[in-house]
Design a protein around this motif. Structure first.
Motif, PDB file in Angstrom:
ATOM      1  N   GLY B  38       0.810  -1.223   0.000  1.00 48.04           N
ATOM      2  CA  GLY B  38       0.000   0.000   0.000  1.00 48.04           C
ATOM      3  C   GLY B  38       0.838   1.264   0.000  1.00 48.04           C
ATOM      4  O   GLY B  38       0.338   2.338  -0.348  1.00 48.04           O
ATOM      5  N   CYS B  47      -3.560  -3.287  -4.956  1.00 46.82           N
ATOM      6  CA  CYS B  47      -2.746  -3.593  -3.777  1.00 46.82           C
ATOM      7  C   CYS B  47      -2.952  -5.049  -3.342  1.00 46.82           C
ATOM      8  O   CYS B  47      -1.992  -5.773  -3.054  1.00 46.82           O
ATOM      9  CB  CYS B  47      -3.131  -2.634  -2.657  1.00 46.82           C
ATOM     10  N   ALA B  83       5.854  -4.831  -6.168  1.00 48.41           N
ATOM     11  CA  ALA B  83       5.122  -3.567  -6.304  1.00 48.41           C
ATOM     12  C   ALA B  83       5.856  -2.615  -7.247  1.00 48.41           C
ATOM     13  O   ALA B  83       5.238  -1.969  -8.107  1.00 48.41           O
ATOM     14  CB  ALA B  83       4.951  -2.922  -4.930  1.00 48.41           C
ATOM     15  N   LYS B 114      -5.778   6.597  -0.014  1.00 50.33           N
ATOM     16  CA  LYS B 114      -6.010   5.303  -0.659  1.00 50.33           C
ATOM     17  C   LYS B 114      -7.485   5.114  -1.013  1.00 50.33           C
ATOM     18  O   LYS B 114      -8.369   5.623  -0.337  1.00 50.33           O
ATOM     19  CB  LYS B 114      -5.573   4.172   0.269  1.00 50.33           C
TER      20      LYS B 114
END
Lengths: 207, 191
Positions: B38, B47, B83, B114
């Motif tokens: 995240g 995510c 990521a 987010k």
């Protein structure tokens, strides 16, 4: 509160105590114990502010489902690697099959040729007898045809060269015989078994 | 025995072919990995996907894990690289700051920005947090101190025993009782 839960708590805090393997076995094999373990972890995560803002309760089961799928695919892949080997053997058989057929055909041809020579020699020896037998049949046939018609002239079969010699003064008989021979020759072209007869009863090109 | 030894035992089992042991590791580290990812990816669904991919990659590579580092350090590094690779492949901009892999788990970042696509999960998480904090607040002081020293301060049983001036057995009992009380409040939310 159970002794097992207490052991789980102790285990999660990295104090497995005695029989650590047995406790791990219990944890791995008991889904309810795993739920409790997740809640225990969650308590610590909330206290440390480590819990995501939105948790997905099916996250770990999704991961494990994908791993199981991969394992299945790997197993299938192993099977697939075995299958090409089997296919390769099948392909090699398919490739070799015509050659095997050729080998069998060649063997049959060799045997045929090898047997043909003695047969040919034997048939050569019996040519005269065969010709005479054929001539007798031809004479009988000619007699039958002559009896059926008005022809009274005598016919003569020349023993040499297997040729028919009909006197020119009996055109009716000659015509019938020629017609018979033409028909017979046509049949002989399509029927292999008549080839020897056709050869015997060849049409006289001089007629 | 530290946390790492328990992880090491689980890793050893996974390497021996026990997939169930990996399930325990996933359950243990799922939220930490999601939090780490995240920091790089703001979209909740992405995510989750990247975190899943990280666990899958770790599972595939676990036979190469020799235990030279801690399992979670190794796992976090895989998650961070996954990521970063995801961001590079999608040609998206990273959050605009550099976070070291080792520090990422402690970094709060821009969590307020987010996106969360599932309001039910968001609501459930809020309920869980509220329930746990309320349950802790209602704990007797000795239990509250024991669980706080363990979970929040990360002290070992021996250290807690020294701080609270009591035997280790008592520490163990207090921590377990605190968890059990909180769990009784928490369980209905997750069933």
């Amino acid at each position: 509160m159970t002794d097992l839960d207490d052991k789980l708590s102790f285990l999660l805090d990295d104090h497995p105590g005695e029989n650590a393997d047995a406790k791990l076995d219990e944890l791995i094999g008991d889904i309810n114990l795993q739920y409790r373990m997740r809640r225990y972890h969650m308590i610590g995560e909330v206290m440390r502010h480590e819990l995501p803002r939105a948790i997905d309760t099916s996250f770990h089961s999704n991961v494990m489902a994908r791993i199981r799928d991969e394992n299945l695919q790997q197993s299938a892949g192993q099977t697939a690697t075995e299958t090409p080997a089997r296919n390769a053997s099948i392909l090699s058989w398919i490739t070799l099959k015509p050659f095997a057929g050729l080998a069998v055909a060649a063997s049959v041809a060799m045997v045929t040729v090898a047997l043909w020579q003695p047969l040919k020699q034997e048939s050569g020896q019996n040519d005269n007898s065969l010709v005479s037998a054929d001539q007798q049949k031809i004479q009988q046939l000619a007699k039958q045809q002559i009896q059926g018609g008005v022809v009274t002239a005598s016919t003569k079969v020349q023993p040499l060269g297997m040729r028919w010699k009909v006197e020119r003064e009996t055109p009716g008989l000659q015509q019938k015989l020629n017609a018979y021979l033409v028909t017979h020759t046509e049949y002989s072209n399509s029927m292999q078994s008549l080839i020897p007869q056709a050869r015997v009863a060849g049409f006289d090109s001089q007629q | 025995m530290g946390t790492n030894l328990l992880d090491a035992e689980l890793v050893k089992r996974v390497q021996a072919g026990d997939t169930g042991a990996y399930d325990i590791l996933v359950q243990k580290y799922q939220h930490k990995v999601i939090n780490l990812v995240g920091r790089f990816v703001s979209d909740h669904a992405e995510c989750q996907d990247i975190a899943q991919d990280s666990f899958i990659k770790a599972f595939r590579a676990i036979h190469n894990f020799r235990g030279d580092s801690q399992f979670y350090t190794w796992l976090y590094r895989i998650a961070a690289n996954t990521a970063k690779n995801y961001l590079a492949s999608r040609a998206r901009k990273s959050p605009g700051y550099t976070v070291d892999v080792d520090d990422a788990q402690h970094y709060e970042g821009e969590s307020g920005l987010k996106e969360y696509s599932n309001p039910e999960n968001l609501l459930l998480t809020d309920e869980i947090k509220t329930t746990i904090f309320n349950a802790i607040e209602n704990l007797p002081d000795d239990l509250k101190s024991a669980i706080t020293l363990r979970e929040l301060d990360g002290l070992s049983y021996e250290e807690i025993a020294e701080v609270m001036d009591c035997p280790i057995g008592t520490v163990r009992s207090r921590i377990f009782r605190a968890r059990d009380v909180i769990d009784k409040e928490l369980r209905p939310l997750l069933e």
